[in-house]
Design a protein around this motif. Structure first.
Motif, PDB file in Angstrom:
ATOM      1  N   VAL A  88      38.794 -71.247  30.901  1.00  0.00           N
ATOM      2  CA  VAL A  88      38.235 -71.669  32.220  1.00  0.00           C
ATOM      3  C   VAL A  88      37.233 -72.757  32.296  1.00  0.00           C
ATOM      4  O   VAL A  88      36.925 -72.898  31.521  1.00  0.00           O
ATOM      5  CB  VAL A  88      37.634 -70.347  33.029  1.00  0.00           C
ATOM      6  N   ASP A  89      38.096 -74.308  32.634  1.00  0.00           N
ATOM      7  CA  ASP A  89      37.363 -75.114  32.629  1.00  0.00           C
ATOM      8  C   ASP A  89      36.421 -75.475  34.181  1.00  0.00           C
ATOM      9  O   ASP A  89      37.352 -75.922  35.296  1.00  0.00           O
ATOM     10  CB  ASP A  89      38.266 -76.019  33.053  1.00  0.00           C
ATOM     11  N   GLU A  90      34.947 -75.131  34.248  1.00  0.00           N
ATOM     12  CA  GLU A  90      33.913 -75.052  35.167  1.00  0.00           C
ATOM     13  C   GLU A  90      34.606 -76.611  36.046  1.00  0.00           C
ATOM     14  O   GLU A  90      33.856 -76.191  36.921  1.00  0.00           O
ATOM     15  CB  GLU A  90      33.169 -74.142  34.791  1.00  0.00           C
ATOM     16  N   LYS A  91      34.213 -77.667  35.218  1.00  0.00           N
ATOM     17  CA  LYS A  91      34.673 -78.656  35.973  1.00  0.00           C
ATOM     18  C   LYS A  91      35.829 -78.814  36.804  1.00  0.00           C
ATOM     19  O   LYS A  91      35.874 -79.855  38.190  1.00  0.00           O
ATOM     20  CB  LYS A  91      34.942 -79.858  34.829  1.00  0.00           C
ATOM     21  N   ILE A  92      36.527 -78.253  36.887  1.00  0.00           N
ATOM     22  CA  ILE A  92      37.808 -78.063  37.363  1.00  0.00           C
ATOM     23  C   ILE A  92      38.388 -76.674  38.304  1.00  0.00           C
ATOM     24  O   ILE A  92      38.874 -76.524  39.569  1.00  0.00           O
ATOM     25  CB  ILE A  92      39.320 -78.693  36.981  1.00  0.00           C
ATOM     26  N   ASN A  93      37.736 -75.758  37.315  1.00  0.00           N
ATOM     27  CA  ASN A  93      38.267 -74.335  38.134  1.00  0.00           C
ATOM     28  C   ASN A  93      37.471 -73.870  38.698  1.00  0.00           C
ATOM     29  O   ASN A  93      36.228 -73.388  38.828  1.00  0.00           O
ATOM     30  CB  ASN A  93      38.467 -73.176  37.041  1.00  0.00           C
ATOM     31  N   PRO A  94      37.237 -73.324  40.067  1.00  0.00           N
ATOM     32  CA  PRO A  94      36.737 -73.128  40.945  1.00  0.00           C
ATOM     33  C   PRO A  94      35.669 -71.280  40.254  1.00  0.00           C
ATOM     34  O   PRO A  94      36.329 -70.964  40.095  1.00  0.00           O
ATOM     35  CB  PRO A  94      36.788 -72.685  42.430  1.00  0.00           C
ATOM     36  N   TYR A 130      29.085 -55.337  40.649  1.00  0.00           N
ATOM     37  CA  TYR A 130      29.043 -55.415  39.178  1.00  0.00           C
ATOM     38  C   TYR A 130      27.888 -56.746  39.703  1.00  0.00           C
ATOM     39  O   TYR A 130      28.603 -57.175  39.190  1.00  0.00           O
ATOM     40  CB  TYR A 130      29.761 -55.249  38.739  1.00  0.00           C
ATOM     41  N   PRO A 131      26.993 -56.677  39.855  1.00  0.00           N
ATOM     42  CA  PRO A 131      26.397 -57.698  40.518  1.00  0.00           C
ATOM     43  C   PRO A 131      25.441 -58.582  38.572  1.00  0.00           C
ATOM     44  O   PRO A 131      25.085 -57.590  38.619  1.00  0.00           O
ATOM     45  CB  PRO A 131      25.175 -57.998  41.134  1.00  0.00           C
ATOM     46  N   GLY A 132      26.468 -59.878  38.880  1.00  0.00           N
ATOM     47  CA  GLY A 132      25.456 -60.748  37.617  1.00  0.00           C
ATOM     48  C   GLY A 132      26.228 -59.653  36.472  1.00  0.00           C
ATOM     49  O   GLY A 132      26.302 -60.790  34.877  1.00  0.00           O
ATOM     50  N   LYS A 133      27.225 -59.089  36.051  1.00  0.00           N
ATOM     51  CA  LYS A 133      28.582 -58.187  35.230  1.00  0.00           C
ATOM     52  C   LYS A 133      29.377 -58.961  35.164  1.00  0.00           C
ATOM     53  O   LYS A 133      30.448 -59.358  34.129  1.00  0.00           O
ATOM     54  CB  LYS A 133      28.791 -57.341  35.545  1.00  0.00           C
ATOM     55  N   VAL A 134      30.207 -59.613  36.403  1.00  0.00           N
ATOM     56  CA  VAL A 134      30.971 -59.707  36.925  1.00  0.00           C
ATOM     57  C   VAL A 134      31.432 -61.311  37.308  1.00  0.00           C
ATOM     58  O   VAL A 134      30.793 -61.644  38.153  1.00  0.00           O
ATOM     59  CB  VAL A 134      32.398 -59.336  37.113  1.00  0.00           C
ATOM     60  N   ARG A 135      32.236 -62.150  36.849  1.00  0.00           N
ATOM     61  CA  ARG A 135      32.121 -63.197  37.717  1.00  0.00           C
ATOM     62  C   ARG A 135      33.883 -63.666  38.121  1.00  0.00           C
ATOM     63  O   ARG A 135      35.040 -63.371  37.192  1.00  0.00           O
ATOM     64  CB  ARG A 135      31.733 -64.956  36.978  1.00  0.00           C
ATOM     65  N   LEU A 136      33.998 -64.899  38.769  1.00  0.00           N
ATOM     66  CA  LEU A 136      35.925 -65.087  39.863  1.00  0.00           C
ATOM     67  C   LEU A 136      35.752 -66.190  39.259  1.00  0.00           C
ATOM     68  O   LEU A 136      35.214 -67.437  39.517  1.00  0.00           O
ATOM     69  CB  LEU A 136      36.045 -64.744  40.558  1.00  0.00           C
ATOM     70  N   ALA A 137      36.820 -66.294  38.412  1.00  0.00           N
ATOM     71  CA  ALA A 137      37.553 -67.975  38.210  1.00  0.00           C
ATOM     72  C   ALA A 137      39.483 -68.174  38.616  1.00  0.00           C
ATOM     73  O   ALA A 137      39.768 -67.227  38.694  1.00  0.00           O
ATOM     74  CB  ALA A 137      38.158 -68.351  36.558  1.00  0.00           C
ATOM     75  N   LEU A 138      39.050 -69.263  39.652  1.00  0.00           N
ATOM     76  CA  LEU A 138      40.429 -69.039  40.332  1.00  0.00           C
ATOM     77  C   LEU A 138      41.209 -70.060  39.951  1.00  0.00           C
ATOM     78  O   LEU A 138      41.214 -70.950  40.118  1.00  0.00           O
ATOM     79  CB  LEU A 138      40.849 -69.108  41.482  1.00  0.00           C
ATOM     80  N   LYS A 139      42.889 -69.386  39.574  1.00  0.00           N
ATOM     81  CA  LYS A 139      43.340 -71.137  39.336  1.00  0.00           C
ATOM     82  C   LYS A 139      44.883 -70.922  39.916  1.00  0.00           C
ATOM     83  O   LYS A 139      44.837 -69.802  40.548  1.00  0.00           O
ATOM     84  CB  LYS A 139      44.257 -70.679  37.700  1.00  0.00           C
ATOM     85  N   ASN A 140      45.428 -71.700  40.339  1.00  0.00           N
ATOM     86  CA  ASN A 140      46.808 -71.479  41.272  1.00  0.00           C
ATOM     87  C   ASN A 140      47.814 -71.622  40.591  1.00  0.00           C
ATOM     88  O   ASN A 140      48.537 -72.309  39.211  1.00  0.00           O
ATOM     89  CB  ASN A 140      46.836 -73.158  41.786  1.00  0.00           C
ATOM     90  N   ASN A 141      49.102 -70.698  41.907  1.00  0.00           N
ATOM     91  CA  ASN A 141      49.992 -70.576  41.021  1.00  0.00           C
ATOM     92  C   ASN A 141      51.098 -70.255  42.492  1.00  0.00           C
ATOM     93  O   ASN A 141      51.334 -68.992  42.812  1.00  0.00           O
ATOM     94  CB  ASN A 141      50.381 -69.041  40.275  1.00  0.00           C
ATOM     95  N   PRO A 142      51.388 -71.352  42.721  1.00  0.00           N
ATOM     96  CA  PRO A 142      52.090 -71.946  44.358  1.00  0.00           C
ATOM     97  C   PRO A 142      53.509 -71.170  44.472  1.00  0.00           C
ATOM     98  O   PRO A 142      54.152 -72.172  43.368  1.00  0.00           O
ATOM     99  CB  PRO A 142      51.836 -72.672  45.287  1.00  0.00           C
ATOM    100  N   LEU A 143      54.444 -70.262  44.754  1.00  0.00           N
ATOM    101  CA  LEU A 143      55.563 -69.841  44.666  1.00  0.00           C
ATOM    102  C   LEU A 143      56.187 -70.879  45.465  1.00  0.00           C
ATOM    103  O   LEU A 143      56.550 -71.093  46.543  1.00  0.00           O
ATOM    104  CB  LEU A 143      55.651 -68.472  44.824  1.00  0.00           C
TER     105      LEU A 143
END
Length: 263
Positions: A88-94, A130-143
């Motif tokens: 994950v690149d936090e500069k570009i990945n939400p 799971y507060p503080g234990k899990v984070r979500l990073a999003l990437k795109n895969n538009p079909l």
């Protein structure tokens, strides 16, 4: 699957035969049942007709059992066949959630996919559980067959440049079946974005290159279907229920705990 289905049909056939044989057959002196085939066919039809609820409940129970068994097998397989190298690149990945979270769930999504919309709500519940234990990073895969998915992904990343990705993300999923150019601009206006910058960013080479790179990542790691998730290397395919996500998270947390004890 075919073998299991054949076993199930044989089981159902045994039930029907047993019920029908009693009505259609005659008991000989040696205790064996002799059956008139034409009569047997009629009785079997009557058994099915008179017991639709039993037939339905039996089939439904079998289907649920099979689904549960397959999910358990999939879970074990995902832990045995972890993928490495996905970052994950936090500069570009939400990213949503604590930076210090021990578990990162990377999601590959399509903003026109109804299953992705459902999964987004599920993952939101996971983060709350799971507060503080899990984070979500999003990437795109538009079909390719979702014509508005690519421009939606570009618009969302443009909103990310102004700190409003997740708000824009939610608007896209709430209107997934009606997305169009006018709506992309309207959402930007509703979120008080700098529309001129928004339009410039969403049409920039930078964002197009990012989306294409994420598509290639999805293909590389065999995550073509949407939604797809990777939690610390564990693949979760499709819009699974929160119970499935919880099993993965709990197991990963237990592994982290065991690793700390060993140090």
């Amino acid at each position: 699957m075919k073998k299991m289905l054949m076993k199930f049909m044989a089981f159902m056939g045994l039930i029907l035969f047993s019920a029908a044989a009693t009505s259609a057959g005659e008991v000989a002196i040696d205790g064996k049942i002799t059956i008139d085939e034409d009569r047997l066919r009629e009785v079997i039809k009557e058994v099915i007709k008179e017991n639709p609820k039993l037939i339905y409940e039996t089939i439904n129970a079998y289907a649920k059992h099979e689904k549960k068994r397959k999910l358990a097998e999939r879970l074990e397989s995902s832990f045995k066949n972890r993928i490495n190298g996905l970052t994950v690149d936090e500069k570009i990945n939400p990213v949503m959630g604590s930076k210090d979270a021990p578990i990162t769930i990377i999601e590959f999504t399509d903003f026109q996919c109804p299953y992705c919309s459902r999964a987004a709500r599920t993952v939101e519940r996971v983060l709350k559980k799971y507060p503080g234990k899990v984070r979500l990073a999003l990437k795109n895969n538009p079909l390719d067959f979702h014509k508005q998915a690519l421009p939606a992904a570009s618009a969302a990343l443009a909103a990310n440049k102004q700190g409003k990705f997740w708000e824009y993300h939610d608007l896209l999923f709430k209107n997934a079946s009606d997305l169009n150019e006018e709506m992309f601009v309207k959402f930007a206006e509703d979120l008080s974005l700098d529309v001129e910058k928004f339009n410039k960013d969403r049409n920039s080479d930078e964002i197009i290159v990012q989306i294409e790179a994420e598509r290639e990542e999805a293909e590389k790691y065999k995550l073509k279907g949407t939604p797809s998730f990777v939690a610390n290397g564990i693949v979760i395919r499709g819009a699974q229920k929160i119970d499935y996500f919880s099993k993965v998270v709990d197991r990963l947390l237990a592994e982290k705990k065991a690793e700390k004890k060993q140090k």
